[in-house]
Design a protein around this motif. Sequence first.
Motif, PDB file in Angstrom:
ATOM      1  N   ALA A   1      -2.750  12.045   5.273  1.00  0.00           N
ATOM      2  CA  ALA A   1      -2.317  10.466   6.827  1.00  0.00           C
ATOM      3  C   ALA A   1      -1.984  11.682   7.746  1.00  0.00           C
ATOM      4  CB  ALA A   1      -1.280  10.190   6.121  1.00  0.00           C
ATOM      5  N   THR A   2      -1.135  12.734   7.877  1.00  0.00           N
ATOM      6  CA  THR A   2      -1.208  13.365   9.383  1.00  0.00           C
ATOM      7  C   THR A   2      -2.323  14.083   9.751  1.00  0.00           C
ATOM      8  OG1 THR A   2       0.987  13.886   8.011  1.00  0.00           O
ATOM      9  CG2 THR A   2      -0.211  15.564   9.864  1.00  0.00           C
ATOM     10  N   ALA A   3      -3.657  13.904   8.678  1.00  0.00           N
ATOM     11  CA  ALA A   3      -4.756  15.026   9.628  1.00  0.00           C
ATOM     12  C   ALA A   3      -5.384  14.227  10.426  1.00  0.00           C
ATOM     13  CB  ALA A   3      -5.461  15.636   8.572  1.00  0.00           C
ATOM     14  N   VAL A   4      -5.313  13.003   9.569  1.00  0.00           N
ATOM     15  CA  VAL A   4      -6.229  11.771   9.882  1.00  0.00           C
ATOM     16  C   VAL A   4      -5.487  10.534  11.032  1.00  0.00           C
ATOM     17  CG1 VAL A   4      -6.800   8.695   9.335  1.00  0.00           C
ATOM     18  CG2 VAL A   4      -6.918  10.214   7.047  1.00  0.00           C
TER      19      VAL A   4
ATOM     20  N   VAL B   1      -3.889   2.017  11.584  1.00  0.00           N
ATOM     21  CA  VAL B   1      -3.128   2.990  12.256  1.00  0.00           C
ATOM     22  C   VAL B   1      -1.851   2.942  12.051  1.00  0.00           C
ATOM     23  CG1 VAL B   1      -3.167   2.404  14.469  1.00  0.00           C
ATOM     24  CG2 VAL B   1      -2.528   5.526  13.883  1.00  0.00           C
ATOM     25  N   GLN B   2      -1.800   1.258  12.423  1.00  0.00           N
ATOM     26  CA  GLN B   2      -0.428   1.060  11.494  1.00  0.00           C
ATOM     27  C   GLN B   2      -0.277   0.957  10.453  1.00  0.00           C
ATOM     28  OE1 GLN B   2      -0.636  -3.174  14.482  1.00  0.00           O
ATOM     29  NE2 GLN B   2       1.444  -2.428  14.099  1.00  0.00           N
ATOM     30  N   ALA B   3      -1.151   1.261   9.908  1.00  0.00           N
ATOM     31  CA  ALA B   3      -0.730   1.453   7.902  1.00  0.00           C
ATOM     32  C   ALA B   3      -1.016   2.756   7.405  1.00  0.00           C
ATOM     33  CB  ALA B   3      -2.095   0.436   7.111  1.00  0.00           C
ATOM     34  N   ILE B   4      -1.401   3.849   8.188  1.00  0.00           N
ATOM     35  CA  ILE B   4      -1.888   5.005   8.266  1.00  0.00           C
ATOM     36  C   ILE B   4      -0.271   5.838   8.379  1.00  0.00           C
ATOM     37  CG2 ILE B   4      -2.601   6.798   8.798  1.00  0.00           C
ATOM     38  CD1 ILE B   4      -5.245   6.159   8.960  1.00  0.00           C
TER      39      ILE B   4
ATOM     40  N   LEU C   1      -8.128   3.301   4.776  1.00  0.00           N
ATOM     41  CA  LEU C   1      -8.386   3.064   6.030  1.00  0.00           C
ATOM     42  C   LEU C   1      -8.754   3.594   6.913  1.00  0.00           C
ATOM     43  CD1 LEU C   1      -4.333   2.593   4.950  1.00  0.00           C
ATOM     44  CD2 LEU C   1      -5.857   1.164   5.285  1.00  0.00           C
ATOM     45  N   ALA C   2      -8.736   4.872   6.575  1.00  0.00           N
ATOM     46  CA  ALA C   2      -9.756   5.861   7.476  1.00  0.00           C
ATOM     47  C   ALA C   2     -10.595   5.286   7.878  1.00  0.00           C
ATOM     48  CB  ALA C   2     -10.098   7.145   7.498  1.00  0.00           C
ATOM     49  N   SER C   3     -11.811   4.834   6.643  1.00  0.00           N
ATOM     50  CA  SER C   3     -13.064   4.476   7.512  1.00  0.00           C
ATOM     51  C   SER C   3     -13.113   2.860   8.729  1.00  0.00           C
ATOM     52  CB  SER C   3     -13.878   3.834   6.309  1.00  0.00           C
ATOM     53  OG  SER C   3     -12.979   2.101   6.155  1.00  0.00           O
ATOM     54  N   GLY C   4     -11.684   2.340   9.023  1.00  0.00           N
ATOM     55  CA  GLY C   4     -10.881   1.723   9.281  1.00  0.00           C
ATOM     56  C   GLY C   4     -11.268   2.118  11.234  1.00  0.00           C
ATOM     57  N   LEU C   5     -10.551   3.850  11.172  1.00  0.00           N
ATOM     58  CA  LEU C   5     -10.627   4.289  12.283  1.00  0.00           C
ATOM     59  C   LEU C   5     -11.662   4.278  13.143  1.00  0.00           C
ATOM     60  CD1 LEU C   5      -7.415   6.223  11.671  1.00  0.00           C
ATOM     61  CD2 LEU C   5      -7.064   4.609  12.409  1.00  0.00           C
ATOM     62  N   ARG C   6     -12.639   4.424  12.327  1.00  0.00           N
ATOM     63  CA  ARG C   6     -14.078   4.612  12.959  1.00  0.00           C
ATOM     64  C   ARG C   6     -15.026   3.063  12.997  1.00  0.00           C
ATOM     65  NH1 ARG C   6     -14.507   7.992   8.204  1.00  0.00           N
ATOM     66  NH2 ARG C   6     -15.205   6.579   6.806  1.00  0.00           N
TER      67      ARG C   6
ATOM     68  N   LEU D   1       0.816  -1.365  -0.139  1.00  0.00           N
ATOM     69  CA  LEU D   1      -0.226   0.347   0.174  1.00  0.00           C
ATOM     70  C   LEU D   1       0.818   1.753   0.329  1.00  0.00           C
ATOM     71  CD1 LEU D   1      -2.776   0.946  -0.028  1.00  0.00           C
ATOM     72  CD2 LEU D   1      -2.822   0.999   2.944  1.00  0.00           C
ATOM     73  N   ALA D   2       1.842   1.544   0.793  1.00  0.00           N
ATOM     74  CA  ALA D   2       3.253   2.540   0.695  1.00  0.00           C
ATOM     75  C   ALA D   2       3.862   2.944  -0.368  1.00  0.00           C
ATOM     76  CB  ALA D   2       3.891   2.061   1.906  1.00  0.00           C
ATOM     77  N   ARG D   3       3.341   1.617  -1.609  1.00  0.00           N
ATOM     78  CA  ARG D   3       3.996   1.578  -2.675  1.00  0.00           C
ATOM     79  C   ARG D   3       2.385   2.844  -3.684  1.00  0.00           C
ATOM     80  NH1 ARG D   3       7.064  -3.055  -6.053  1.00  0.00           N
ATOM     81  NH2 ARG D   3       4.056  -3.821  -5.612  1.00  0.00           N
ATOM     82  N   ALA D   4       1.887   2.159  -3.611  1.00  0.00           N
ATOM     83  CA  ALA D   4       0.957   2.051  -4.146  1.00  0.00           C
ATOM     84  C   ALA D   4       0.253   4.013  -4.238  1.00  0.00           C
ATOM     85  CB  ALA D   4      -0.659   2.153  -3.793  1.00  0.00           C
TER      86      ALA D   4
END
Length: 320
Positions: A203-206, A192-195, A176-181, A166-169
């Motif tokens: 990403a910083t704002a999330v 959060v580990q992925a973000i 991923l933000a949906s997972g934080l909810r 994902l970091a390469r894409a």
Amino acid sequence: MLIGEVARRSGVSSRMLRHYDSLGLVRPTGRTVGNYREYSADDISRIFHVESLRSLGLSLREIGQALEDPAFAPAALVSDLIQRTEDRLRREQELLDRLRTVDASAPSGWEDVLRIIELLHNIDSPNPARRQQAALTPDPVPTEVLAKAILTESDPNVAGALRWALARAEGGVASLASGLRSDDAAVRRRAVQAIVELPGAEATAVLEGVLADDDPTVRKHAALALGNRGVVAAIPALVGLIVEGVNDVEAAEILGTLAEDTSVLTALTDALAVSDSPARIRLTQALAELPAPLADDILRSLTDDPDRVVAMLAKALLKD
């Protein structure tokens, strides 16, 4: 009432009414002189009962059992229908997601379609090795697929490979933000580990949005990542890690890089005033990470601290 009139009024075709008759589901109680089916008011009422149950998804066999069984429990039937419907909707949603993924990959031919389908099968495989291999494939994996897999992956090796891919894409933060909810803390931790491995302001704002998360692990990952990005909003959370003794050395080192902001020294001083002895020792050690002479005054005051260990540590740090 003859079958044609019943069909017209009920909306059930004559062919279906004959089928009901052959199954014994709705048998007309009468016959005319010409041997035509003749339905009574009770027969027509039973037709509507059958149609109502069909609208709930019951098979004709199940409808016959329900109408003939005196011990029939509607609540149990409805509960079973709810479960079956939810399962069907889940399968259809999975199919819809898969179709959207194929469409988003803009296939130029059937070869591309088959490739993305094989990739999706491997990502969903019960075999961790196949899932990891799919994540590490040289072919680009759709961002949405990677994000969805990350949020559900429990194998640490596969999860690491998925995060790397994902970091390469491009993108991925929104997915991923949906997972934080999620109400599930484990899902939020995976998100959060992925973000934290994704660059950029989005990403910083999330991450800033989860500094107050209920789960300490989520807060920890967000605070450390934000601190390394120079975000001063993470300072209270970093001091909290020192107080809790969680990644306290790393948190103290990060605070040292943020020390130009006066809130670092203030936060450490305030925490010293209200913490227990082990935490105060860690906080005193953290002061040593601040560039000289920022912490000298507070360290001098601590040389007379009632806690002998804190006082001795402050004196040693001043000599250094």
